[in-house]
Design a protein around this motif. Structure first.
Motif, PDB file in Angstrom:
ATOM      1  N   LYS A   4      -5.528   3.493  -8.187  1.00 59.05           N
ATOM      2  CA  LYS A   4      -5.765   4.235  -7.287  1.00 59.05           C
ATOM      3  C   LYS A   4      -5.852   3.225  -5.549  1.00 59.05           C
ATOM      4  O   LYS A   4      -6.366   1.810  -5.920  1.00 59.05           O
ATOM      5  N   GLU A   9      -6.117   0.673  -2.148  1.00 53.63           N
ATOM      6  CA  GLU A   9      -7.328   1.174  -1.351  1.00 53.63           C
ATOM      7  C   GLU A   9      -5.818   0.677   0.145  1.00 53.63           C
ATOM      8  O   GLU A   9      -5.167  -0.565  -0.327  1.00 53.63           O
ATOM      9  N   LYS A  10      -6.876   0.663   1.383  1.00 56.03           N
ATOM     10  CA  LYS A  10      -5.629   0.356   2.463  1.00 56.03           C
ATOM     11  C   LYS A  10      -5.789  -1.541   2.756  1.00 56.03           C
ATOM     12  O   LYS A  10      -5.231  -2.115   2.544  1.00 56.03           O
ATOM     13  N   ASP A  58      -6.214  -3.226   0.165  1.00 56.77           N
ATOM     14  CA  ASP A  58      -5.868  -3.691  -0.932  1.00 56.77           C
ATOM     15  C   ASP A  58      -4.665  -5.271  -0.390  1.00 56.77           C
ATOM     16  O   ASP A  58      -3.930  -5.413   0.025  1.00 56.77           O
ATOM     17  N   PRO A  74      -5.818   7.829   0.577  1.00 55.44           N
ATOM     18  CA  PRO A  74      -5.457   7.703  -0.891  1.00 55.44           C
ATOM     19  C   PRO A  74      -4.396   8.421  -0.402  1.00 55.44           C
ATOM     20  O   PRO A  74      -2.980   8.282  -1.460  1.00 55.44           O
ATOM     21  N   TYR A  79       1.033  -0.911   0.102  1.00 56.26           N
ATOM     22  CA  TYR A  79       0.048   0.186   0.168  1.00 56.26           C
ATOM     23  C   TYR A  79       0.838   0.898   0.070  1.00 56.26           C
ATOM     24  O   TYR A  79       0.099   2.066  -0.767  1.00 56.26           O
ATOM     25  N   ARG A 121       1.014   3.760  -3.245  1.00 51.26           N
ATOM     26  CA  ARG A 121      -0.099   5.199  -2.524  1.00 51.26           C
ATOM     27  C   ARG A 121       1.020   6.210  -2.919  1.00 51.26           C
ATOM     28  O   ARG A 121       0.887   7.426  -3.464  1.00 51.26           O
TER      29      ARG A 121
END
Length: 589
Positions: free
Chosen positions: A135, A137-138, A140, A318, A105, A109
């Protein structure tokens, strides 16, 4: 096959268990394995060739430590020709990159915010390459976006493949970009500027409705002003937090309690003391324009502010503002400014009642007529700046034939205060919009000055106001006072749209603050207000219509709204010093 990589793999394999211990840290991993790994790929990791700082191929970005923040800046930025190509984030070997969500992440990011196609996270024991166009996502899974995964036992076998994709020569020859295009994962590929624009448009709509419902005496012009200022100020302080200039989480702490806006205004007043910027100007000061008396008196409820602020912080957000480039933020604002808040009369019966209005967001007529907002791509900005500003600053060796002494003499004049000084160069964008051309010109001047000072670094390190300093990692940088001096001396802009003027000023001020170390030093050691007031450089008005437009007309017969829309601009009075000295040297835009 590189012998260096074989030796690295053998050394790691021989002492694998000790390297996997938690006390073998990230800094040791970088020094012992990661930097030698990329050196074997042909990267000049320590700039041993001594190329000019703006073109340094590997930038050590680990100079910033943010207290209490979940992440810092990426460890390394790998560049070709001064252009970022990918980030490398280092971890210690005890962290499992294949299964842990955090490292994946984090690097996604960083790369997503910097609009990079690919970036790498490695602890040498493992190496993972991520597609950063999607994009993050935490929650993921770490496999999402991962396009390559190797362990140290794979390096020798796959070395040719790594060289073909990630070596300096491969990046220089465009093979890295070709590989990035091949592995692109289109699903979920929302770019950071589009995502942040949607975020900001949502904030504007919520703030407009809420502020007008609580402060119904506001005119449309005032409503646009207070909404824009509230958003700009929050974004500015949040960016300062991620850059370590403000304490991380200070804005977020306001959401723990009631009366958020009252305490937010206190932060704004504190920022006025620290930054000297027109963005925060609430007190009468000699030689400055009238302060903002309107926004501190507003009524804004907690709920709308709580939502905006929470959405700017990890893990909800994000966004990583420490790596979000100023030009990308400018592109976001360019499109953001294509709409305006208007007051629309509501249908109310009976007709004897006092009319009520509601705030609505509408596309500006000129934008609708043009079919949308168009911003100039960065490569076109760079080209135009190079062909204009660059031509005036080109290497004096191209002009002089009589020897090094003449070159040295001309440089001395250019860096001095005389008539040949670069500080006398006046650059204007007469329709500056969000400031993309002025940002490009300003960056060009920063790079040019740095290159000239590095011809004699010892000379510019000294004095009451040194212009140069050496940061952690050995990189040379301009001091904050020098960055301010260049901005105030050289950069000027005008736009008919007051919101565009504010965005240009915001973008330029954030560019000044890109060098965090110098900013933090000035705040802590010298207690100086670190930003310049650029209200005398960036002004609001109609570049094509002067005050002679009103000659022969009775000004009293022209209503205030019409005068505001025409926004006549008097060049001779607004830029009196510049015009008396002969006018502007470069006009871009």
């Amino acid at each position: 096959m590189s012998n260096a990589i074989k030796k690295l793999v053998e050394r790691f394999s021989d002492q694998r268990e000790s390297y996997k211990q938690s006390d073998y840290n990230e800094a040791q991993t970088r020094a012992d394995f990661i930097m030698p790994f990329f050196k074997a790929l042909g990267w000049d990791v320590n700039n041993e060739k001594g190329v000019a700082e703006p073109y340094r191929p590997v930038v050590h970005e680990d100079v910033l430590k943010i207290n209490h923040a979940p992440y810092k800046r990426p460890d390394y930025s790998f560049r070709v020709g001064g252009v970022r190509k990918f980030f490398v984030e280092a971890k210690k070997p005890s962290i499992c990159l294949k299964t842990e969500k955090g490292p994946a992440y984090q690097i996604r990011r960083y790369g997503w915010n910097a609009k990079l196609s690919l970036s790498i996270v490695t602890n040498f024991a493992e190496l993972a390459v991520y597609d950063c166009r999607r994009k993050p996502e935490k929650e993921d899974d770490p496999s999402i976006g991962r396009v390559l995964y190797l362990t140290y036992t794979d390096y020798v076998e796959h070395w040719d493949e790594l060289v073909e994709r990630f070596s300096f020569d491969a990046v220089w020859q465009g093979k890295f970009d070709q590989y990035a295009a091949q592995v692109a994962t289109s699903k979920g590929a929302v770019e950071v500027d589009a995502a942040f624009l949607n975020e900001m448009e949502g904030w504007r709509e919520k703030l407009a409705h809420h502020i007008f419902s609580e402060n119904s005496a506001l005119t449309p012009r005032q409503l646009n002003f207070v909404v824009q200022q509230t958003i700009d100020r929050i974004i500015f302080l949040r960016i300062c937090e991620d850059r370590g200039i403000e304490d991380y989480g200070r804005l977020l702490s306001l959401t723990n309690g009631l009366h958020i806006y009252k305490r937010l205004v206190e932060l704004f007043l504190h920022a006025d003391d620290r930054y000297n910027s027109g963005l925060f100007h609430f007190r009468n000061e000699k030689g400055r324009e009238q302060p903002d008396r309107l926004t501190p008196r507003l009524k804004i409820g907690d709920e709308v502010l709580q939502e905006i602020i929470n959405n700017l912080y990890y893990p909800v957000s994000p966004y990583e503002f420490s790596v979000l480039p100023a030009d990308i933020l400018g592109q976001v604002y360019e499109r953001f400014l294509g709409k305006v808040i208007r007051l629309r009369k509501q249908d109310i019966a009976p007709s004897t009642q006092k009319p009520k209005y509601e705030a609505v967001i509408e596309e500006k007529p000129e934008v609708k007529k043009a079919g949308g907002v168009y911003y100039t791509p960065s490569y076109i900005v760079d080209y135009i700046v190079k062909q204009t500003v660059g031509k005036l600053l080109e290497n004096p060796k191209a002009k002089l034939r009589s020897g090094a002494s003449d070159v040295h003499g001309l440089l001395k004049k250019r860096l001095g205060n005389g008539k040949h000084s670069v500080s006398r160069l006046k650059i204007l964008d007469p329709a500056c919009g969000s400031g993309s051309f002025l940002l490009g010109a300003y960056q060009f001047l920063l790079d040019w000055h740095l290159e000239q000072y590095l011809r004699e670094p010892d000379k510019w390190l000294k004095g009451r106001k040194p212009r140069l300093y050496q940061a952690s990692g050995g990189t040379w940088k301009l001091t904050i006072s020098e960055r301010k001096r260049i901005l105030l001396n050289n950069i000027y802009g005008v736009d008919i749209d007051p919101q565009a003027v504010e965005v240009t000023k915001l973008s330029l001020l954030l560019k000044v603050l890109e060098d965090e170390q110098s900013v933090i030093s000035q705040l802590s050691l010298f207690k100086e207000r670190v930003l310049p007031d650029i209200n005398n450089n960036i002004k609001c008005g109609n570049s094509l219509i002067g005050h002679d437009f009103y000659q022969g007309q009775q000004l009293g017969l022209i209503d205030i709204d019409t005068q505001y829309r025409i926004n006549a601009f008097d060049w001779e009075s607004e830029f009196a010093d510049v015009m008396q000295a002969g006018g502007f040297d470069v006009v871009i835009g």
